[in-house]
Each structure stands twice: as C-alpha cells, then as structure tokens.
Design a protein around this motif. Structure first.
Motif, PDB file in Angstrom:
ATOM      1  N   ASP A 133       0.812  -1.218   0.000  1.00 50.98           N
ATOM      2  CA  ASP A 133       0.000   0.000   0.000  1.00 50.98           C
ATOM      3  C   ASP A 133       0.847   1.271   0.000  1.00 50.98           C
ATOM      4  O   ASP A 133       0.311   2.371  -0.123  1.00 50.98           O
ATOM      5  N   LEU A 134       2.150   1.126   0.146  1.00 51.17           N
ATOM      6  CA  LEU A 134       3.029   2.291   0.242  1.00 51.17           C
ATOM      7  C   LEU A 134       3.854   2.538  -1.019  1.00 51.17           C
ATOM      8  O   LEU A 134       4.196   3.684  -1.323  1.00 51.17           O
ATOM      9  N   VAL A 135       4.200   1.475  -1.738  1.00 44.56           N
ATOM     10  CA  VAL A 135       5.097   1.603  -2.897  1.00 44.56           C
ATOM     11  C   VAL A 135       4.481   0.877  -4.088  1.00 44.56           C
ATOM     12  O   VAL A 135       4.169  -0.312  -4.002  1.00 44.56           O
ATOM     13  N   THR A 136       4.303   1.590  -5.204  1.00 45.27           N
ATOM     14  CA  THR A 136       3.754   0.995  -6.419  1.00 45.27           C
ATOM     15  C   THR A 136       4.884   0.584  -7.366  1.00 45.27           C
ATOM     16  O   THR A 136       6.022   1.056  -7.235  1.00 45.27           O
ATOM     17  N   PRO A 137       4.589  -0.267  -8.351  1.00 43.77           N
ATOM     18  CA  PRO A 137       5.605  -0.571  -9.362  1.00 43.77           C
ATOM     19  C   PRO A 137       6.102   0.675 -10.084  1.00 43.77           C
ATOM     20  O   PRO A 137       7.289   0.765 -10.421  1.00 43.77           O
ATOM     21  N   GLU A 138       5.215   1.633 -10.313  1.00 38.99           N
ATOM     22  CA  GLU A 138       5.627   2.890 -10.962  1.00 38.99           C
ATOM     23  C   GLU A 138       6.593   3.670 -10.074  1.00 38.99           C
ATOM     24  O   GLU A 138       7.553   4.274 -10.559  1.00 38.99           O
ATOM     25  N   ASP A 139       6.343   3.655  -8.758  1.00 37.38           N
ATOM     26  CA  ASP A 139       7.273   4.289  -7.817  1.00 37.38           C
ATOM     27  C   ASP A 139       8.653   3.648  -7.920  1.00 37.38           C
ATOM     28  O   ASP A 139       9.677   4.337  -7.946  1.00 37.38           O
ATOM     29  N   ALA A 140       8.661   2.319  -7.945  1.00 42.53           N
ATOM     30  CA  ALA A 140       9.935   1.597  -8.007  1.00 42.53           C
ATOM     31  C   ALA A 140      10.690   1.932  -9.279  1.00 42.53           C
ATOM     32  O   ALA A 140      11.913   2.127  -9.257  1.00 42.53           O
ATOM     33  N   HIS A 141       9.987   2.008 -10.399  1.00 38.63           N
ATOM     34  CA  HIS A 141      10.629   2.324 -11.674  1.00 38.63           C
ATOM     35  C   HIS A 141      11.315   3.686 -11.601  1.00 38.63           C
ATOM     36  O   HIS A 141      12.490   3.825 -11.965  1.00 38.63           O
ATOM     37  N   ALA A 142      10.589   4.685 -11.121  1.00 37.07           N
ATOM     38  CA  ALA A 142      11.153   6.041 -11.037  1.00 37.07           C
ATOM     39  C   ALA A 142      12.327   6.086 -10.057  1.00 37.07           C
ATOM     40  O   ALA A 142      13.346   6.749 -10.318  1.00 37.07           O
ATOM     41  N   ALA A 143      12.204   5.377  -8.936  1.00 41.69           N
ATOM     42  CA  ALA A 143      13.263   5.402  -7.924  1.00 41.69           C
ATOM     43  C   ALA A 143      14.533   4.725  -8.433  1.00 41.69           C
ATOM     44  O   ALA A 143      15.643   5.220  -8.204  1.00 41.69           O
ATOM     45  N   VAL A 144      14.383   3.605  -9.127  1.00 41.07           N
ATOM     46  CA  VAL A 144      15.558   2.895  -9.640  1.00 41.07           C
ATOM     47  C   VAL A 144      16.224   3.704 -10.753  1.00 41.07           C
ATOM     48  O   VAL A 144      17.456   3.785 -10.829  1.00 41.07           O
ATOM     49  N   GLU A 145      15.437   4.324 -11.620  1.00 38.70           N
ATOM     50  CA  GLU A 145      16.026   5.204 -12.636  1.00 38.70           C
ATOM     51  C   GLU A 145      16.850   6.312 -11.992  1.00 38.70           C
ATOM     52  O   GLU A 145      17.966   6.612 -12.435  1.00 38.70           O
ATOM     53  N   ALA A 146      16.295   6.925 -10.958  1.00 39.82           N
ATOM     54  CA  ALA A 146      17.002   8.013 -10.276  1.00 39.82           C
ATOM     55  C   ALA A 146      18.286   7.505  -9.620  1.00 39.82           C
ATOM     56  O   ALA A 146      19.318   8.188  -9.637  1.00 39.82           O
ATOM     57  N   ALA A 147      18.234   6.308  -9.050  1.00 33.70           N
ATOM     58  CA  ALA A 147      19.429   5.740  -8.426  1.00 33.70           C
ATOM     59  C   ALA A 147      20.518   5.466  -9.458  1.00 33.70           C
ATOM     60  O   ALA A 147      21.692   5.768  -9.239  1.00 33.70           O
ATOM     61  N   PHE A 148      20.139   4.905 -10.603  1.00 28.13           N
ATOM     62  CA  PHE A 148      21.106   4.658 -11.677  1.00 28.13           C
ATOM     63  C   PHE A 148      21.759   5.963 -12.138  1.00 28.13           C
ATOM     64  O   PHE A 148      22.974   6.032 -12.341  1.00 28.13           O
ATOM     65  N   ALA A 149      20.939   6.995 -12.325  1.00 32.58           N
ATOM     66  CA  ALA A 149      21.469   8.273 -12.783  1.00 32.58           C
ATOM     67  C   ALA A 149      22.409   8.881 -11.743  1.00 32.58           C
ATOM     68  O   ALA A 149      23.473   9.416 -12.084  1.00 32.58           O
ATOM     69  N   ALA A 150      22.031   8.786 -10.458  1.00 35.47           N
ATOM     70  CA  ALA A 150      22.882   9.337  -9.395  1.00 35.47           C
ATOM     71  C   ALA A 150      24.215   8.613  -9.332  1.00 35.47           C
ATOM     72  O   ALA A 150      25.268   9.228  -9.110  1.00 35.47           O
ATOM     73  N   MET A 151      24.205   7.297  -9.563  1.00 35.75           N
ATOM     74  CA  MET A 151      25.458   6.551  -9.594  1.00 35.75           C
ATOM     75  C   MET A 151      26.333   7.017 -10.749  1.00 35.75           C
ATOM     76  O   MET A 151      27.541   7.228 -10.581  1.00 35.75           O
ATOM     77  N   ALA A 152      25.725   7.189 -11.928  1.00 35.21           N
ATOM     78  CA  ALA A 152      26.495   7.591 -13.113  1.00 35.21           C
ATOM     79  C   ALA A 152      27.087   8.981 -12.950  1.00 35.21           C
ATOM     80  O   ALA A 152      28.164   9.281 -13.494  1.00 35.21           O
ATOM     81  N   GLU A 153      26.404   9.830 -12.212  1.00 31.88           N
ATOM     82  CA  GLU A 153      26.868  11.206 -12.027  1.00 31.88           C
ATOM     83  C   GLU A 153      27.740  11.374 -10.791  1.00 31.88           C
ATOM     84  O   GLU A 153      28.124  12.490 -10.439  1.00 31.88           O
ATOM     85  N   GLY A 154      28.060  10.285 -10.126  1.00 31.46           N
ATOM     86  CA  GLY A 154      28.957  10.325  -8.974  1.00 31.46           C
ATOM     87  C   GLY A 154      28.332  10.869  -7.714  1.00 31.46           C
ATOM     88  O   GLY A 154      29.041  11.221  -6.766  1.00 31.46           O
ATOM     89  N   GLU A 155      27.008  10.897  -7.642  1.00 34.09           N
ATOM     90  CA  GLU A 155      26.317  11.432  -6.475  1.00 34.09           C
ATOM     91  C   GLU A 155      25.940  10.348  -5.467  1.00 34.09           C
ATOM     92  O   GLU A 155      25.422  10.656  -4.391  1.00 34.09           O
ATOM     93  N   ALA A 156      26.144   9.102  -5.821  1.00 36.67           N
ATOM     94  CA  ALA A 156      25.776   7.991  -4.947  1.00 36.67           C
ATOM     95  C   ALA A 156      26.761   6.855  -5.153  1.00 36.67           C
ATOM     96  O   ALA A 156      27.333   6.699  -6.233  1.00 36.67           O
ATOM     97  N   ARG A 157      26.946   6.052  -4.131  1.00 35.14           N
ATOM     98  CA  ARG A 157      27.852   4.911  -4.288  1.00 35.14           C
ATOM     99  C   ARG A 157      27.400   3.743  -3.414  1.00 35.14           C
ATOM    100  O   ARG A 157      26.832   3.913  -2.333  1.00 35.14           O
ATOM    101  N   ASN A 158      27.647   2.569  -3.945  1.00 37.02           N
ATOM    102  CA  ASN A 158      27.398   1.338  -3.218  1.00 37.02           C
ATOM    103  C   ASN A 158      28.659   0.935  -2.474  1.00 37.02           C
ATOM    104  O   ASN A 158      29.770   1.183  -2.930  1.00 37.02           O
ATOM    105  N   PHE A 159      28.480   0.288  -1.334  1.00 36.36           N
ATOM    106  CA  PHE A 159      29.602  -0.259  -0.597  1.00 36.36           C
ATOM    107  C   PHE A 159      29.796  -1.724  -1.011  1.00 36.36           C
ATOM    108  O   PHE A 159      28.890  -2.335  -1.569  1.00 36.36           O
ATOM    109  N   PRO A 160      30.966  -2.295  -0.759  1.00 38.89           N
ATOM    110  CA  PRO A 160      31.204  -3.690  -1.157  1.00 38.89           C
ATOM    111  C   PRO A 160      30.155  -4.637  -0.572  1.00 38.89           C
ATOM    112  O   PRO A 160      29.747  -4.508   0.583  1.00 38.89           O
TER     113      PRO A 160
END
Length: 317
Positions: A11-38
């Motif tokens: 009831d809190l997160v829709t598939p459309e929400d997930a799509h937009a959030a994952v796109e934003a995460a990918f873009a932030a990684m590519a632009e050096g604004e976010a990073r994953n740890f090992p």
C-alpha cells in the motif's frame, strides 16, 4: 525508529514508484552522487545465501540484510527474505526498519524493465522469459509496462511452474506459450531470472538484435547465460564492480573473453553519456546484479509514505 512491516509495503510503494526510484538511483550513480559499498555475500549450505548490500545517496544511508532460502517454498513462504535499515546520513541515527521482500521484487523488476526500455529494439514484440519462480511474475508485469509486447514465450527447468506465469500473461492480455530453450530465438527481448549454478541460455538460443536482461546472478558461482554469449554482446550493468565479481559477467571476465572496461553502467545511458544500442543487429545484455542503492531508494519511498499516513510502529533506540 519506525518499523514498517512487510504487510504495509504493497500500500506504500507501487511498481511505478519503483521504476522512477531505480532510474534516479542509476542516474545518481552515473553522475557520482551515490555509491554502493562492497557486498558481503555468504553461502550457508543447501543453496542458502545470506548477505548485505549497502550504500549512500543524497538523503539516504542504509543496508539491506537478507538472502535466498530455497526451502521456504515448501513452508509456504517466498525464498527471498530481507529487511532494509535506513539511517540518517548526517548523524547515523537509525530512521527505519523496512520489510524488504516486496521492495526487492519491485526494484529488481524495475531495473530489468528500464534496461528493456532503453536497450531493446523499438520494434521488439516478443518477450522471452527463462525462469518461472516468484520473481518472474514481477518481471513480466514490469516489462509489459514499458513495451507493447504481442506475446510471451517462457522456459523453466521445472515446467510445472510455468502455468502461474501464463496466468499473469493472461491478465495482461498477452498470448503465452511454454517453449524449449531452442525457441528463445523467436524473442526480441529475453529476461533470465533463475537461481541456476550453471548456464541454461546458450548462444544458439539467441537471435541477433536481441536484448537480454540477466537478473538472476548475484553471487559468486551462479550463472544463467553462456559466457561466450556474454562476451559477444554489448554489456551493460547496474554496477561494474558487482558485475565482474558476483554478476553474470564474472565468468566471461574470468575466462579473459570480456574486459571489465567494456562493461557500461546503465546509468550512463539514462544520463546520455552513452548511446546505448548502436545497431539493430547487435545483442545487448544487461547484467542486473542488484545494488544496495536500489533498495535504499524504494525503502525511502515506503518510509516517506508511512510517515505521511501515520503508519508503522515507532520504537525507541
């Protein structure tokens, strides 16, 4: 700290929400604004896997803890079990513990669909799916949201599981057919979503111009696709470091048939830094290893919505 149980997530997160959030995460990684740890990933025996994926992005710091427990299906539970812990990135104070099972399914399907949307040929009409477990249904729904497929073909090691996937296709109004692997050559886009330790999809099963979204390999030793097929494709991924160590590309890289430098983060396609597909005949392959930032992004939506609606259980820590 707010506890947001699994029962609230739908009831809190829709598939459309997930799509937009994952796109934003990918873009932030590519632009050096976010990073994953090992990644920490451990085999527990009998096919069980347990580990941690974590990272930091604007406004979010956290970790997903969980894994794959193949005996759960016989217990009436899904095999993937996880929870996401979110912290304040400035103070380190725990903010929330969020049920991660549905979130994992949604973000994994979103990543696959984004790759199909950005890399499959515009005229792609036949979707192939290799695998028919719990996650496959999410994959089918997400793919159908980004492209107008005309039919679905599928293969699974245990064919008795395929009717469940066929029922989802019927809900979507898509003709569905269970096929041998050799007929995957009819597909314009193929999603592999298995927990296999050895490759099932081989080079002769894939036609020129196909896009592959390989979503099942996220641990050292797992494998869904012929390494020769990986090496012959133009390879994209969520994160190169994971792709070459725990992803589908690990085997081709270890064999020396694929260089890590030849693998492109999908975020670079989203930001325009990379053109993506370069010809109608080339095979493109997305190595979806699943990154912690995807989990943080979707869990952040769940937290925000829960706070807005007064949901969840507040505890002192």
């Amino acid at each position: 700290m707010l506890i947001i149980p699994e029962s609230l997530i739908a009831d809190l997160v829709t598939p459309e929400d997930a799509h937009a959030a994952v796109e934003a995460a990918f873009a932030a990684m590519a632009e050096g604004e976010a990073r994953n740890f090992p990644v920490v990933r451990e085999a527990l025996g009998e096919g069980r896997q347990y580990g941690f994926k974590s990272g930091i992005m604007p406004g979010a710091l956290g970790v997903k803890s969980g894994g794959y427990f193949p005996g759960n299906a016989a217990r009436g539970m899904i095999n993937h079990q996880s929870v996401v812990i979110l912290f304040d990135p400035e103070t380190g104070v725990p903010r929330a513990m969020v049920g991660g099972n549905l979130l994992t399914a949604l973000r994994t399907a979103a990543a696959s669909a984004i790759s199909i949307d950005r890399l499959a040929r515009p005229e792609a009409r036949v979707l192939g799916i290799v695998g028919a477990g719990h996650q496959a249904q999410f994959q089918l729904r997400a793919a159908a949201r980004v492209r107008r497929f005309e039919r679905v073909i599928a293969w699974n090691l245990h064919p008795e599981m395929l009717p469940r996937l066929g029922a989802v296709a019927a809900e979507l109004g898509l003709p569905f057919e269970a096929v041998p692997l050799e007929r995957m050559v009819e597909a314009d886009a193929i999603i592999t979503i298995t927990s296999a330790p050895a490759a099932s999809l081989m080079a002769p099963h894939v036609a020129p111009g196909t896009h592959l979204a390989c979503m099942g390999t996220d641990t050292k030793g797992k494998q869904e696709v012929d390494p020769a097929l990986v090496a012959s494709a133009r390879v994209f991924t969520d994160e190169v470091a994971q792709s070459i160590t725990i992803g589908e590309a690990q085997h081709a890289v270890a064999a020396g048939s694929l260089r890590a430098e030849a693998i492109t983060p999908l975020g670079e396609v989203l930001t325009g830094a990379h053109p993506g597909r370069r010809s109608p005949d080339e095979i493109t392959l997305f190595d979806g290893t699943g990154v912690g930032l995807q989990d943080l992004a979707v869990a952040g939506i769940a937290l925000r919505r829960a706070e807005e609606r007064g949901l969840g259980i507040e505890v002192l820590v």
